[in-house]
Design a protein around this motif. Structure first.
Motif, PDB file in Angstrom:
ATOM      1  N   GLU A 216       0.819  -1.211   0.000  1.00 36.65           N
ATOM      2  CA  GLU A 216       0.000   0.000   0.000  1.00 36.65           C
ATOM      3  C   GLU A 216       0.856   1.265   0.000  1.00 36.65           C
ATOM      4  OE1 GLU A 216      -3.149   2.341  -0.397  1.00 36.65           O
ATOM      5  OE2 GLU A 216      -3.118   0.151  -0.549  1.00 36.65           O
ATOM      6  N   GLU A 217       1.941   1.257   0.767  1.00 35.51           N
ATOM      7  CA  GLU A 217       2.794   2.444   0.807  1.00 35.51           C
ATOM      8  C   GLU A 217       3.409   2.717  -0.561  1.00 35.51           C
ATOM      9  OE1 GLU A 217       6.564   4.374   3.284  1.00 35.51           O
ATOM     10  OE2 GLU A 217       5.890   2.324   3.699  1.00 35.51           O
ATOM     11  N   ARG A 219       2.096   1.872  -3.439  1.00 34.77           N
ATOM     12  CA  ARG A 219       1.021   2.380  -4.290  1.00 34.77           C
ATOM     13  C   ARG A 219       0.824   3.880  -4.093  1.00 34.77           C
ATOM     14  NH1 ARG A 219      -1.745  -2.751  -4.166  1.00 34.77           N
ATOM     15  NH2 ARG A 219      -2.482  -2.365  -2.075  1.00 34.77           N
ATOM     16  N   GLN A 220       0.833   4.304  -2.815  1.00 33.70           N
ATOM     17  CA  GLN A 220       0.649   5.719  -2.526  1.00 33.70           C
ATOM     18  C   GLN A 220       1.815   6.547  -3.056  1.00 33.70           C
ATOM     19  OE1 GLN A 220      -1.948   7.233  -1.265  1.00 33.70           O
ATOM     20  NE2 GLN A 220      -3.172   5.531  -0.527  1.00 33.70           N
ATOM     21  N   ASN A 221       3.036   6.075  -2.821  1.00 30.63           N
ATOM     22  CA  ASN A 221       4.210   6.815  -3.290  1.00 30.63           C
ATOM     23  C   ASN A 221       4.260   6.865  -4.814  1.00 30.63           C
ATOM     24  OD1 ASN A 221       5.103   7.321  -0.689  1.00 30.63           O
ATOM     25  ND2 ASN A 221       6.414   5.506  -0.611  1.00 30.63           N
ATOM     26  N   GLY A 223       1.685   6.672  -6.786  1.00 32.37           N
ATOM     27  CA  GLY A 223       0.617   7.554  -7.232  1.00 32.37           C
ATOM     28  C   GLY A 223       1.053   9.006  -7.229  1.00 32.37           C
ATOM     29  N   LEU A 224       1.757   9.416  -6.173  1.00 33.30           N
ATOM     30  CA  LEU A 224       2.259  10.783  -6.102  1.00 33.30           C
ATOM     31  C   LEU A 224       3.309  11.033  -7.181  1.00 33.30           C
ATOM     32  CD1 LEU A 224       2.349  13.518  -4.743  1.00 33.30           C
ATOM     33  CD2 LEU A 224       3.934  12.577  -3.043  1.00 33.30           C
ATOM     34  N   PHE A 254      -4.593   9.252  -6.220  1.00 35.15           N
ATOM     35  CA  PHE A 254      -4.142   9.563  -4.874  1.00 35.15           C
ATOM     36  C   PHE A 254      -5.299   9.898  -3.968  1.00 35.15           C
ATOM     37  CE2 PHE A 254      -1.063  11.680  -1.944  1.00 35.15           C
ATOM     38  CZ  PHE A 254      -0.134  10.653  -1.903  1.00 35.15           C
ATOM     39  N   ASN A 255      -5.207   9.435  -2.744  1.00 39.15           N
ATOM     40  CA  ASN A 255      -6.219   9.748  -1.750  1.00 39.15           C
ATOM     41  C   ASN A 255      -6.326  11.253  -1.560  1.00 39.15           C
ATOM     42  OD1 ASN A 255      -6.829  10.433   1.251  1.00 39.15           O
ATOM     43  ND2 ASN A 255      -7.701   8.407   0.918  1.00 39.15           N
ATOM     44  N   LYS A 258      -4.878  12.930   1.679  1.00 36.34           N
ATOM     45  CA  LYS A 258      -3.417  12.972   1.714  1.00 36.34           C
ATOM     46  C   LYS A 258      -2.880  13.970   0.703  1.00 36.34           C
ATOM     47  CE  LYS A 258      -2.324   8.437   3.571  1.00 36.34           C
ATOM     48  NZ  LYS A 258      -1.457   7.242   3.434  1.00 36.34           N
ATOM     49  N   TYR A 259      -3.550  14.032  -0.452  1.00 36.48           N
ATOM     50  CA  TYR A 259      -3.119  14.998  -1.477  1.00 36.48           C
ATOM     51  C   TYR A 259      -3.206  16.422  -0.937  1.00 36.48           C
ATOM     52  CZ  TYR A 259      -3.675  18.234  -5.328  1.00 36.48           C
ATOM     53  OH  TYR A 259      -3.569  19.321  -6.143  1.00 36.48           O
ATOM     54  N   ASP A 262      -0.322  17.542   1.186  1.00 35.88           N
ATOM     55  CA  ASP A 262       1.011  17.565   0.600  1.00 35.88           C
ATOM     56  C   ASP A 262       1.390  19.007   0.259  1.00 35.88           C
ATOM     57  OD1 ASP A 262       3.073  15.503  -0.904  1.00 35.88           O
ATOM     58  OD2 ASP A 262       2.970  17.480  -1.833  1.00 35.88           O
TER      59      ASP A 262
END
Length: 272
Positions: A216-217, A219-221, A223-224, A254-255, A258-259, A262
């Motif tokens: 998951e981490e 995927r998030q990274n 995505g950014l 991206f969620n 969280k976006y 940033d």
């Protein structure tokens, strides 16, 4: 018409039953001048490897390589194709029988560089549209993008020439998103039709749906990272083109909470 279509299928530890259905959906197309490029992307599953050994068809070319992810597998396929047009099929998905005939006719009859069918999610019990667009031919970039609801290069047919100097990023999630936007920016016309469907199998072990927390981490990274790639594409003609891309891909990649936290992206104000 004797245009040749190349279909690239990346394979990594795919269940033989699923892979067979994907391959058959290409071999049984109503349009027959098709080659299949299967890229075995470092599979370790013995069932997958044994199945690949059984494939014996003059229209199927198998490439074996070390694992490079879907992007690296697609690049290997791109380097091997001999067709005038190009399609991508994931190894656990399948196509309508007349999928490529309809899309090829749309391209040839309308001088379009890309034709898009309907991306459809298939579960054991039902099939659901994943996109909402009207049939049409579009030349303006904003019009093209407003009919795109995700960044998949599957469910589409491309003129091979579009991929000159364009390749996928290896070992990353969402690798096709910036490639699709680059292709849309480069294309003259894009055709959309609801007449044919690409069936996306909802497979919980797939790269995008796997809920393994260790992934998951990443995927998030990723995505950014992909959002940054999309934001910084040099091909944009103006800020409006950039904004329409961001409005589509921020929710996809991206969620939102969280976006919004940033600071780097807040400073750049990539959304109006």
């Amino acid at each position: 018409m004797n245009k040749k279509i190349s279909v690239v299928i990346p394979v990594y530890n795919t269940e033989p039953e699923f892979l067979q259905k994907a391959i058959n959906s290409v071999l049984n197309q109503t349009y027959k001048n098709i080659e299949i490029i299967i890229v075995n992307d470092g599979s370790t599953d013995i069932n997958t490897l044994n199945f690949l050994k059984t494939l014996d068809n003059k229209n199927i070319n198998i490439i074996n390589q070390e694992n490079k992810g879907a992007g690296g597998a697609r690049n290997a396929g791109l380097n091997a194709i001999t067709g005038d047009y190009l399609g991508f099929l994931d190894a656990d998905d399948w196509l309508d029988k007349n999928f490529y005939e309809v899309l090829l006719n749309l391209c040839e009859n309308n001088n379009a560089d890309i034709a898009c069918g309907m991306l459809t999610r298939a579960t054991k019990f039902r099939k659901m549209k994943m996109e909402h667009f009207k049939d049409g031919i579009y030349s303006g970039f904003t019009e093209k993008m407003k009919n795109i609801s995700n960044g998949s290069v599957c469910s589409k047919l491309f003129k091979k020439s579009l991929f000159e100097n364009i390749r996928f990023i290896e070992h990353i999630y969402w690798e096709d998103n910036p490639v699709l936007v680059e292709l849309l920016l480069k294309s003259n016309k894009v055709a959309f039709t609801q007449k044919v469907k690409y069936f996306y199998r909802k497979n919980t072990s797939s790269i995008c749906l796997n809920k393994d927390f260790t992934k998951e981490e990443k995927r998030q990274n990723d995505g950014l990272f992909i959002l940054k790639q999309l934001y910084n594409l040099p091909e944009y003609k103006n800020e409006e083109e950039k904004k329409v891309v961001m409005s589509i891909f921020i929710p996809v990649l991206f969620n939102k909470s969280k976006y919004e936290q940033d600071n780097e992206y807040k400073k750049k104000q990539i959304v109006s």
